[in-house]
Design a protein around this motif. Structure first.
Motif, short mmCIF file in Angstrom:
data_model
loop_
_atom_site.label_atom_id
_atom_site.label_comp_id
_atom_site.label_asym_id
_atom_site.label_seq_id
_atom_site.Cartn_x
_atom_site.Cartn_y
_atom_site.Cartn_z
N GLY A 1 0.80 -1.22 0.00
CA GLY A 1 0.00 0.00 0.00
C GLY A 1 0.83 1.26 0.00
O GLY A 1 0.28 2.36 0.07
N GLN A 2 2.16 1.10 -0.06
CA GLN A 2 3.06 2.26 -0.09
C GLN A 2 4.12 2.05 -1.18
O GLN A 2 4.35 0.94 -1.65
CB GLN A 2 3.74 2.47 1.27
CG GLN A 2 2.79 2.81 2.41
CD GLN A 2 3.52 3.02 3.72
OE1 GLN A 2 4.74 3.04 3.79
NE2 GLN A 2 2.76 3.19 4.79
N CYS A 3 4.76 3.13 -1.54
CA CYS A 3 5.86 3.08 -2.51
C CYS A 3 6.90 4.11 -2.08
O CYS A 3 6.62 5.01 -1.28
CB CYS A 3 5.36 3.35 -3.93
SG CYS A 3 4.47 4.93 -4.11
N CYS A 4 8.10 3.96 -2.60
CA CYS A 4 9.22 4.82 -2.20
C CYS A 4 9.36 5.98 -3.18
O CYS A 4 9.59 5.79 -4.38
CB CYS A 4 10.51 4.01 -2.16
SG CYS A 4 11.91 4.91 -1.44
N ASP A 5 9.21 7.19 -2.65
CA ASP A 5 9.33 8.39 -3.47
C ASP A 5 10.32 9.33 -2.80
O ASP A 5 10.08 9.79 -1.67
CB ASP A 5 7.96 9.06 -3.61
CG ASP A 5 8.01 10.27 -4.53
OD1 ASP A 5 8.84 10.28 -5.46
OD2 ASP A 5 7.22 11.21 -4.31
#
Length: 261
Positions: A98-102
Motif C-alpha cells: 500500500g506504499q511506494c518509495c518516493d
C-alpha cells in the motif's frame, strides 16, 4: 572501660557471587539487545526509539536525511543500507504493502499518480514502466480479464460503452478501432459473424421461424347400409300404399260417374 567484642563478618559465598554476576550480565544484555538500542560498544550507547546515533550523540530522526539504520546509527535515505525511510524514520529495503518509495520516503499509493512500480518505487500511471494502475495501486502492463485501462486506471468492462480494445485500453462500441462489442467477452470485435451489431454491441442472431405444413385429413367413404324411405317404390310398404290410393281413385270416379249423371 569495657570494650565490646568484635563480630567477625563471614566471607561471601562463591555461589552468591556467581548469582549476582549472572543478574548483572542479564540486565546488561537486555539493555543492549533492545530494538531501539545502539550496538554494544557504540559511541552513543543506547539511543531511544525515534532517534539515531550521529557521532557521539543521539539525535531525532528526520527523513529522508536522518533515518535510523539497522545498527542504530543515522543514515540518509536512498543510500547504501538505507534504500528508503518508512513512516517511523526506520531504514527499509522496501516499503510495506500500500506504499511506494518516493524520494527515499515511503508514501501511500493513490492511483493514478502514485502507483507502486515493480522495484517498489512510486510511478505515475501511463508512464514508461507503468502503463496502468490496477485496483491495488500496483503498476501493470495490462489489466486483468474483464477490465480495461482508462486514463491509466484499470476499470471494469461494461458493453457497449466500456469495452476492451486490442491494446487493452477502454473503447466504446461502434467507434474507430472498436467496430462492435462482444456481449459475452465485452471485447472489441471487427465482426459479429451472423449476428447484427446494434447500438455498438453484437446481438444474438434472430431465429427464422420454419413453417410446418398442416396435413389435410383424408375422408374415407364408408359402405354402411342406409334405410330406404318408407314410401319408396322399391319397398313393400310403398307398393301397398300405391295400390290403396289407386283403388280409392277408382271407387271415387265410379261413384261420381254413376250418381253424377
Amino acid at each position: 572501660m569495657r570494650r565490646r567484642p568484635r563480630i567477625a563478618l563471614a566471607a561471601p559465598r562463591p555461589i552468591a557471587v556467581a548469582g549476582y554476576a549472572l543478574v548483572a550480565v542479564g540486565v546488561a544484555g537486555y539493555l543492549l539487545m533492545r530494538p531501539d538500542a545502539a550496538p554494544a560498544g557504540g559511541p552513543c550507547g543506547v539511543c531511544p526509539t525515534g532517534t539515531c546515533c550521529s557521532g557521539t550523540m543521539c539525535v531525532s530522526v528526520a527523513r529522508p536525511g536522518t533515518c535510523r539504520a539497522a545498527d542504530g546509527t543515522c543514515a540518509a535515505g536512498g543510500t547504501s543500507g538505507c534504500n528508503c525511510c518508512d513512516f517511523s524514520g526506520e531504514c527499509v529495503t522496501a516499503c510495506p504493502t500500500g506504499q511506494c518509495c518516493d524520494v527515499a520516503v515511503c508514501q501511500d499509493t493513490l492511483r493514478p499518480n502514485t502507483c507502486r512500480a515493480a522495484d517498489g518505487a512510486c510511478a505515475k500511471g501511463g508512464t514508461a514502466g507503468c502503463p496502468c494502475c490496477d485496483f491495488s495501486d500496483a503498476c501493470v502492463t495490462a489489466c486483468p480479464t474483464g477490465q480495461c485501462c482508462d486514463v491509466a486506471v484499470c476499470q471494469d468492462t461494461l458493453s457497449p460503452n466500456t469495452c476492451r480494445a486490442a491494446d487493452g485500453t477502454c473503447a466504446t462500441g461502434g467507434t474507430t478501432g472498436c467496430f462492435c462489442c462482444d456481449i459475452n467477452t465485452e471485447n472489441c470485435v471487427s465482426s459479429c459473424g451472423s449476428s447484427p451489431c446494434t447500438g455498438g454491441q453484437c446481438d444474438a442472431p434472430t431465429a427464422t421461424p420454419t413453417a410446418t405444413p398442416t396435413a389435410t385429413p383424408t375422408v374415407t367413404p364408408t359402405n354402411a347400409p342406409q334405410a330406404a324411405p318408407v314410401l319408396a317404390l322399391g319397398s313393400g310398404a310403398g307398393a301397398l300404399g300405391l295400390a290403396v290410393l289407386l283403388a280409392f281413385l277408382v271407387v271415387w270416379g265410379y261413384r261420381r260417374i254413376r250418381y253424377g249423371a
